[in-house]
Scaffold this motif. Structure first.
Motif, PDB file in Angstrom:
ATOM      1  N   GLN A  30       0.806  -1.215   0.000  1.00  0.00           N
ATOM      2  CA  GLN A  30       0.000   0.000   0.000  1.00  0.00           C
ATOM      3  C   GLN A  30       0.841   1.267   0.000  1.00  0.00           C
ATOM      4  O   GLN A  30       0.374   2.333  -0.385  1.00  0.00           O
ATOM      5  N   SER A  31       2.095   1.139   0.454  1.00  0.00           N
ATOM      6  CA  SER A  31       2.934   2.320   0.596  1.00  0.00           C
ATOM      7  C   SER A  31       4.354   1.877   0.941  1.00  0.00           C
ATOM      8  O   SER A  31       4.556   0.758   1.425  1.00  0.00           O
ATOM      9  N   GLU A  64      -0.046  -4.547 -10.030  1.00  0.00           N
ATOM     10  CA  GLU A  64       0.660  -3.272 -10.110  1.00  0.00           C
ATOM     11  C   GLU A  64      -0.052  -2.143  -9.363  1.00  0.00           C
ATOM     12  O   GLU A  64       0.585  -1.328  -8.716  1.00  0.00           O
ATOM     13  N   SER A  65      -1.366  -2.077  -9.452  1.00  0.00           N
ATOM     14  CA  SER A  65      -2.093  -0.946  -8.888  1.00  0.00           C
ATOM     15  C   SER A  65      -2.314  -1.112  -7.388  1.00  0.00           C
ATOM     16  O   SER A  65      -2.681  -2.201  -6.920  1.00  0.00           O
ATOM     17  N   THR A  66      -2.097  -0.043  -6.632  1.00  0.00           N
ATOM     18  CA  THR A  66      -2.359  -0.056  -5.193  1.00  0.00           C
ATOM     19  C   THR A  66      -3.857  -0.262  -4.958  1.00  0.00           C
ATOM     20  O   THR A  66      -4.691   0.312  -5.658  1.00  0.00           O
ATOM     21  N   PHE A 162      -3.225   4.360   2.959  1.00  0.00           N
ATOM     22  CA  PHE A 162      -2.215   4.066   3.974  1.00  0.00           C
ATOM     23  C   PHE A 162      -1.095   5.097   3.937  1.00  0.00           C
ATOM     24  O   PHE A 162      -0.581   5.520   4.976  1.00  0.00           O
ATOM     25  N   SER A 163      -0.700   5.508   2.752  1.00  0.00           N
ATOM     26  CA  SER A 163       0.424   6.437   2.612  1.00  0.00           C
ATOM     27  C   SER A 163       0.148   7.779   3.279  1.00  0.00           C
ATOM     28  O   SER A 163       1.081   8.511   3.624  1.00  0.00           O
ATOM     29  N   LEU A 164      -1.126   8.122   3.455  1.00  0.00           N
ATOM     30  CA  LEU A 164      -1.474   9.403   4.081  1.00  0.00           C
ATOM     31  C   LEU A 164      -1.419   9.361   5.606  1.00  0.00           C
ATOM     32  O   LEU A 164      -1.266  10.393   6.248  1.00  0.00           O
TER      33      LEU A 164
END
Length: 288
Positions: A30-31, A64-66, A162-164
């Motif tokens: 996810q990140s 490939e895509s989150t 998740f990255s946020l």
């Protein structure tokens, strides 16, 4: 001519072996912060390797895509994903086949707050659940954790990405980010998180095992994963893997948390038979 035929035969055998190799499609990370992702990839590969003699070789392919959890489960339902790992719930086990051996021994349900270092004195004053309930937790919008925390009276800032979450925590747009003990240390030790820390003097405890899920129609894969995990659990290799994997080794020995305050929470999302499962919590919190 004989050498040419021999070479062609070797190429044919290699091609046949490659084409017979099963492909297991999984979710991407996810990140870059989601360092615990590698634990599950490596564990899945270990399970596939340990069952290769009975089921044949397998190759993991990462999409490939989150994916959000909702999209990940949707792709699993459509047959576009073969294995998806996530915290369990009644609804998820109703709609998918769950391999009911916790991938992390049940430790995901021991949540430690990740906080900004400059707020450690503030968290050190917390002695009751009510005090922590006044603070805002960053949490995944589609994670069972958000429902669990809100059910228990906690304030939650639901975040889709998740990255946020770590960036929001660093900006103090939330007060803490509860992470599984098996996740927190490796994530906080990644570059760029120097201003954050794992505050393990407080622990939120609720049952929430991480399972492998497969499509309901994919019973052969479910059987293979069940067999592999059961064997690894029985011969002690699953515990050894957990204790020595680079993303989880820092949490041991678990006796280090004996002085931590543990707040017990209810998880209303679990299947009704959860407490009767043989392996619902296969590692003791006092495990050393």
């Amino acid at each position: 001519m004989a050498k040419s035929r021999c070479l062609l035969m070797l190429l044919w055998l290699w091609s046949a072996q490659t084409s017979a190799e099963d492909v297991v499609r999984i979710q991407p990370s996810q990140s870059v912060d989601n360092t615990s992702y590698q634990y599950y990839v490596d564990l899945l590969q270990l399970v596939l390797n340990s069952t290769a003699a009975d089921y044949g070789p397998s190759r993991i392919v990462v999409l490939e895509s989150t994916l959000s959890q909702a999209r990940g489960f949707n792709l699993l339902k459509k047959g576009q994903l073969d294995v998806y790992w996530a915290g369990t719930s009644f609804a998820r086990e109703r709609d998918y086949l769950a391999i009911t051996i916790p991938l992390e021994g049940g430790l995901l349900g021991y949540r430690v707050p990740v906080i900004a270092r400059n707020r450690v004195s503030e968290f050190a004053k917390i002695t009751t659940v009510a005090q922590l309930q006044k603070m805002v937790a960053c949490q995944g919008s589609q994670w069972p954790d958000s429902d669990i925390l809100e059910h228990n009276g906690f304030l939650v800032e639901r975040v889709i990405s998740f990255s946020l979450m770590y960036s929001m925590l660093a900006q103090q747009r939330c007060d803490y980010f509860p992470r599984g003990i098996n996740e927190a240390y490796a994530e906080v030790n990644t570059q760029g998180h120097e201003e954050l820390m794992v505050y393990d003097k407080l622990i939120l405890r609720y049952p929430l095992p991480m399972y492998f899920f497969v499509n309901k129609q994919n019973k052969p894969l479910a059987k293979r994963l069940t067999q592999g995990l059961s064997q690894l659990l029985a011969n002690g290799k699953l515990a050894d893997f957990l204790m020595h994997h680079p993303t989880t080794s820092a949490i041991f020995p678990l006796s280090r948390y004996q002085a931590s305050q543990i707040f017990i929470l209810d998880n209303p999302t679990l299947p009704k038979d959860f407490n009767n499962r043989e392996h619902h919590d296969w590692i003791e919190f006092s495990y050393q």
